[in-house]
Design a protein around this motif. Structure first.
Motif, PDB file in Angstrom:
ATOM      1  N   LEU A  60      52.466  21.619 -22.144  1.00 52.33           N
ATOM      2  CA  LEU A  60      51.236  21.395 -22.897  1.00 52.33           C
ATOM      3  C   LEU A  60      50.016  21.586 -21.999  1.00 52.33           C
ATOM      4  N   LEU A  61      50.079  21.099 -20.777  1.00 52.41           N
ATOM      5  CA  LEU A  61      48.963  21.271 -19.842  1.00 52.41           C
ATOM      6  C   LEU A  61      48.736  22.745 -19.507  1.00 52.41           C
ATOM      7  N   GLU A  62      49.818  23.511 -19.393  1.00 51.86           N
ATOM      8  CA  GLU A  62      49.681  24.947 -19.146  1.00 51.86           C
ATOM      9  C   GLU A  62      48.993  25.632 -20.322  1.00 51.86           C
ATOM     10  N   GLN A  63      49.372  25.260 -21.548  1.00 52.56           N
ATOM     11  CA  GLN A  63      48.746  25.838 -22.732  1.00 52.56           C
ATOM     12  C   GLN A  63      47.263  25.478 -22.783  1.00 52.56           C
ATOM     13  N   GLN A  64      46.930  24.251 -22.445  1.00 53.89           N
ATOM     14  CA  GLN A  64      45.532  23.833 -22.462  1.00 53.89           C
ATOM     15  C   GLN A  64      44.730  24.558 -21.388  1.00 53.89           C
ATOM     16  N   ALA A  65      45.318  24.777 -20.236  1.00 54.40           N
ATOM     17  CA  ALA A  65      44.626  25.503 -19.171  1.00 54.40           C
ATOM     18  C   ALA A  65      44.365  26.953 -19.594  1.00 54.40           C
ATOM     19  N   LEU A  69      40.679  28.725 -20.104  1.00 61.58           N
ATOM     20  CA  LEU A  69      40.279  29.992 -19.484  1.00 61.58           C
ATOM     21  C   LEU A  69      39.736  30.967 -20.526  1.00 61.58           C
ATOM     22  N   LYS A  70      40.397  31.038 -21.675  1.00 59.29           N
ATOM     23  CA  LYS A  70      39.931  31.926 -22.744  1.00 59.29           C
ATOM     24  C   LYS A  70      38.556  31.499 -23.234  1.00 59.29           C
ATOM     25  N   LEU A  71      38.353  30.190 -23.368  1.00 59.84           N
ATOM     26  CA  LEU A  71      37.055  29.695 -23.818  1.00 59.84           C
ATOM     27  C   LEU A  71      35.964  30.000 -22.792  1.00 59.84           C
ATOM     28  N   GLU A  73      35.937  32.565 -20.728  1.00 59.03           N
ATOM     29  CA  GLU A  73      35.670  33.995 -20.845  1.00 59.03           C
ATOM     30  C   GLU A  73      34.802  34.293 -22.061  1.00 59.03           C
ATOM     31  N   MET A  74      35.092  33.619 -23.180  1.00 60.58           N
ATOM     32  CA  MET A  74      34.295  33.828 -24.384  1.00 60.58           C
ATOM     33  C   MET A  74      32.856  33.355 -24.167  1.00 60.58           C
ATOM     34  N   GLU A  75      32.671  32.260 -23.452  1.00 58.44           N
ATOM     35  CA  GLU A  75      31.328  31.756 -23.181  1.00 58.44           C
ATOM     36  C   GLU A  75      30.555  32.736 -22.297  1.00 58.44           C
ATOM     37  N   LYS A  76      31.218  33.294 -21.282  1.00 61.39           N
ATOM     38  CA  LYS A  76      30.558  34.277 -20.420  1.00 61.39           C
ATOM     39  C   LYS A  76      30.166  35.514 -21.212  1.00 61.39           C
ATOM     40  N   THR A  77      31.051  35.964 -22.096  1.00 55.78           N
ATOM     41  CA  THR A  77      30.754  37.125 -22.927  1.00 55.78           C
ATOM     42  C   THR A  77      29.570  36.841 -23.838  1.00 55.78           C
ATOM     43  N   ALA A  78      29.527  35.650 -24.413  1.00 56.63           N
ATOM     44  CA  ALA A  78      28.415  35.274 -25.287  1.00 56.63           C
ATOM     45  C   ALA A  78      27.104  35.240 -24.507  1.00 56.63           C
ATOM     46  N   GLN A  79      27.130  34.723 -23.289  1.00 59.38           N
ATOM     47  CA  GLN A  79      25.918  34.691 -22.469  1.00 59.38           C
ATOM     48  C   GLN A  79      25.456  36.111 -22.148  1.00 59.38           C
ATOM     49  N   ASN A  80      26.405  37.002 -21.842  1.00 62.30           N
ATOM     50  CA  ASN A  80      26.047  38.400 -21.564  1.00 62.30           C
ATOM     51  C   ASN A  80      25.426  39.058 -22.782  1.00 62.30           C
ATOM     52  N   LEU A  81      25.989  38.778 -23.949  1.00 62.52           N
ATOM     53  CA  LEU A  81      25.439  39.359 -25.170  1.00 62.52           C
ATOM     54  C   LEU A  81      24.034  38.838 -25.431  1.00 62.52           C
ATOM     55  N   LYS A  82      23.792  37.562 -25.145  1.00 64.38           N
ATOM     56  CA  LYS A  82      22.455  36.999 -25.326  1.00 64.38           C
ATOM     57  C   LYS A  82      21.459  37.696 -24.396  1.00 64.38           C
ATOM     58  N   ILE A  83      21.877  37.902 -23.147  1.00 70.47           N
ATOM     59  CA  ILE A  83      20.993  38.550 -22.169  1.00 70.47           C
ATOM     60  C   ILE A  83      20.702  39.977 -22.605  1.00 70.47           C
ATOM     61  N   LEU A  84      21.730  40.719 -23.013  1.00 69.67           N
ATOM     62  CA  LEU A  84      21.538  42.101 -23.437  1.00 69.67           C
ATOM     63  C   LEU A  84      20.707  42.177 -24.712  1.00 69.67           C
ATOM     64  N   GLY A  85      20.879  41.197 -25.596  1.00 66.90           N
ATOM     65  CA  GLY A  85      20.114  41.174 -26.840  1.00 66.90           C
ATOM     66  C   GLY A  85      18.637  40.941 -26.584  1.00 66.90           C
TER      67      GLY A  85
END
Length: 88
Positions: A60-65, A69-71, A73-85
């Motif tokens: 369960l801890l491995e799944q949460q980790a 990590l996916k979250l 990455e998604m947050e970094k992508t969202a920040q990049n999109l905000k900057i580019l926008g």
């Protein structure tokens, strides 16, 4: 005079929805798949039960980790999109 103002107000009220943005909302991202349920712990020797619970918790801890990590990455992508926008 009153009729002209009333007519103008009616035309304005009816025209307001046409002035709103016609852009379609972006398609929502697909929901991530639900994690597999953890198998119930077999009853038996207490030591074996504790080891089975430890293994289940580790999984369960491995799944949460991985989800964290996916979250991130998604947050970094969202920040990049905000900057580019903001640049365009």
């Amino acid at each position: 005079m009153k009729r002209a103002i009333l007519s103008l107000a009616i035309v304005f009220a009816l025209g307001m929805p046409a002035l709103q943005s016609q852009d379609a909302d972006p398609a929502p991202a697909p929901a991530p798949a639900a994690p597999e349920p953890i198998a119930p712990v077999e009853k038996g020797q207490p030591l074996a039960m504790l080891k089975a619970m430890r293994d289940a918790n580790a999984k369960l801890l491995e799944q949460q980790a991985a989800t964290l990590l996916k979250l991130d990455e998604m947050e970094k992508t969202a920040q990049n999109l905000k900057i580019l926008g903001k640049r365009s």
